[in-house]
Design a protein around this motif. Sequence first.
Motif: not given
Length: 483
Positions: A223-239
């Motif tokens: 669960l902790i590994l999934n949280i750290t590897r969930a990724g990020a999304i910026e405005r007008n940018k892909p995952w």
Amino acid sequence: MEGHVQGEGVDRFRIKRCTHMTMGLTQTRTKKQMSLSPQTIHIQHQVAKWTKQGRKHWDLYRWIMNPYLLYDAVEQVVRNDGSAGIDGMSTKQIKGREWDFAKEIALELKSGTYHPSAVRRVYIPKRNGKKRPLGIPTVRDRVVQRALMLIMEPIYEERFFPNSYGFRRGKSAVECTAIAANEIYNHRLVLEADIKDFFGNVSQKKLLGMLKEEIVDPRILQLILNITRAGAIERNKPWQPTWKGTPQGGPLSPLLANIYLHYALDKRFNKMNLKGTKLLRYCDDFIIVGTGEREIKVAQELLQKWMQEAKLKLKEEKTKVIDMRNAKRSRQSHFNFLGLRFHLRAYKDNNKRFWIARQPSEEARKSLRENLKSKLRPDLIPTLAKNITKSVWMGWCNYFRYGNSNHIIHREIKNVRQIVEWYLRRKFRHQKHPRRWRDMWHLRKWITSEIKPVRVIPNYLDQHQTLMQPERAVYWKSVRTVR
């Protein structure tokens, strides 16, 4: 059986107290400090007890699914408020149905359908002009991270050393800087170091290995590994994937940072037992003080080695030794730590002996002015401008009053008044029909009427304030002792 919670017992207790949970529990908790439910307190006591006995925790996931612990996590998230994540859901949407929301998350965790969402990445300005990436999780993810913190905090509070002050119950940056001034006076040699982009360079593989020192539950680790590897999304940018680092902005991030540096730095430093040296750390900001040049050099060499093994880098321009001895006093005998400038100041009765003074650094003073300027927009009415000015000023003073900041505070009062004048000029003078300045003089005086010097507390450790001892997290006895 470790981590065992009897489902039937919980159901019986829930049936008896269901009405109290839905009607009276929220009203009995104050806004300033909310107590935890008896079930959460029992879990924390049990976890702390087993940690003291040296047992590893292999079945913590069962307790993460406890609806009462999740209810406490929901209440803390709602109280802290915060921005919405990528789903647009805010904490206001779950107000009044905290218990139902906690049961929904408990059902997802139990069925295995819970998956952390990507964080919403935003950038906030830093004091040096650069921008710091911030990851804002969704409300659902914040609740799960807060529940993890409620479970893991008692475990690692038994393992952390007293020289770690960052994001720990009963410890603060004010206490850290006060102790740092005393230790610098006693040791006089300071090794200042700064880790380059710590939160972005944390090795997730090494972090997982460090967590296994205490936690061997594969579901919690995953669960902790999934949280750290969930990724990020910026405005007008892909995952964007996050294969390394821990995203700043979530409730769990400070605890993971403390765990990482506990094993990468604190534990190794204490094991070396270098004579006449001491480490003081607030999250990723730390200094090493010592009495001998040889010991400081050895500590510097070991620090470089430890950081390489932890896959971290030190900023070369900010990693240096500062000599604060009386005989070696020079223009270089100063440094910044936690927003304060530590420097030498001569005694009144003997100008050849110096003590350690701490004042707001130039960066901290600049951030106060920039923060106030950015918030005093010309479209604000004077009443809101007065409230914002008071809030920013008191927030800044409540931290920097602990030190030798009397002269600096009086200087900044003049700067705050000038910024208020700048706001009034933009609002009333730069118009088609500008108002005369002599008509706005009383308005400026009214807005800054509550901007006054605060009482400076130079000797924080001698004040015996109630905020120091009662806030210590004593999970062995009772969490309710926290006031």
